[in-house]
Scaffold this motif. Sequence first.
Motif, PDB file in Angstrom:
ATOM      1  N   ASN A  57       0.828  -1.019   0.013  1.00 48.64           N
ATOM      2  CA  ASN A  57       0.022  -0.031   0.108  1.00 48.64           C
ATOM      3  C   ASN A  57       0.799   1.283  -0.045  1.00 48.64           C
ATOM      4  O   ASN A  57       0.431   2.315  -0.451  1.00 48.64           O
ATOM      5  N   VAL A  58       1.798   1.338   0.700  1.00 53.21           N
ATOM      6  CA  VAL A  58       2.906   2.537   1.039  1.00 53.21           C
ATOM      7  C   VAL A  58       3.497   2.739  -0.357  1.00 53.21           C
ATOM      8  O   VAL A  58       4.163   3.997  -0.451  1.00 53.21           O
TER       9      VAL A  58
ATOM     10  N   ILE B 170      -1.461   6.672   4.485  1.00 53.04           N
ATOM     11  CA  ILE B 170      -1.035   5.426   4.353  1.00 53.04           C
ATOM     12  C   ILE B 170       0.452   4.899   4.938  1.00 53.04           C
ATOM     13  O   ILE B 170       0.755   4.207   5.606  1.00 53.04           O
TER      14      ILE B 170
END
Length: 160
Positions: free
Chosen positions: A42-43, A120
């Motif tokens: 996600n990052v 995030i």
Amino acid sequence: MKPLIASVSRVLEFLVVLILSAMSLLVFVNVVLRYGFNSSINVTEEVSRYLFVWLAFLGAVLAFNENLHVNVTLLTSKLSAVKQKLLRLITDGAMLFCCYLILVGSWVQFQLNLTNIAPISGLPQGITFLASVIASGLIGILLAVRLVSNFTVLIKGETQ
């Protein structure tokens, strides 16, 4: 002063290569994970965006140092050597003022956005504005050195 500028330039080149490598690796791994294993990190998107901003600003400093930005010489090529030097001083002074404005504005934005945390990655969003603070400061220093050099040459009456 030139050895210091060359050293800083080598450090910036190393950082740009490191940032570009990190971005490429992050995006490549994320694509492989997404299409090969139906998952992702996600990052990656946020970190890649931050890295891209830093890459653009540090690359602008390197391009300015090597005089690689677009340069329109339609008017200046028709002027005499002394008038070209005077015009160069005026434009460098105007660019130095613009660097000052960018530096001050970016510093304010950096301070305002330092407490805004990315959803995030958890990184402060002010990091992106710090890139323009550093870039405008470095370009401002290069401009100041160039202004002093050009002014000295103009006073002495030398040709470049």
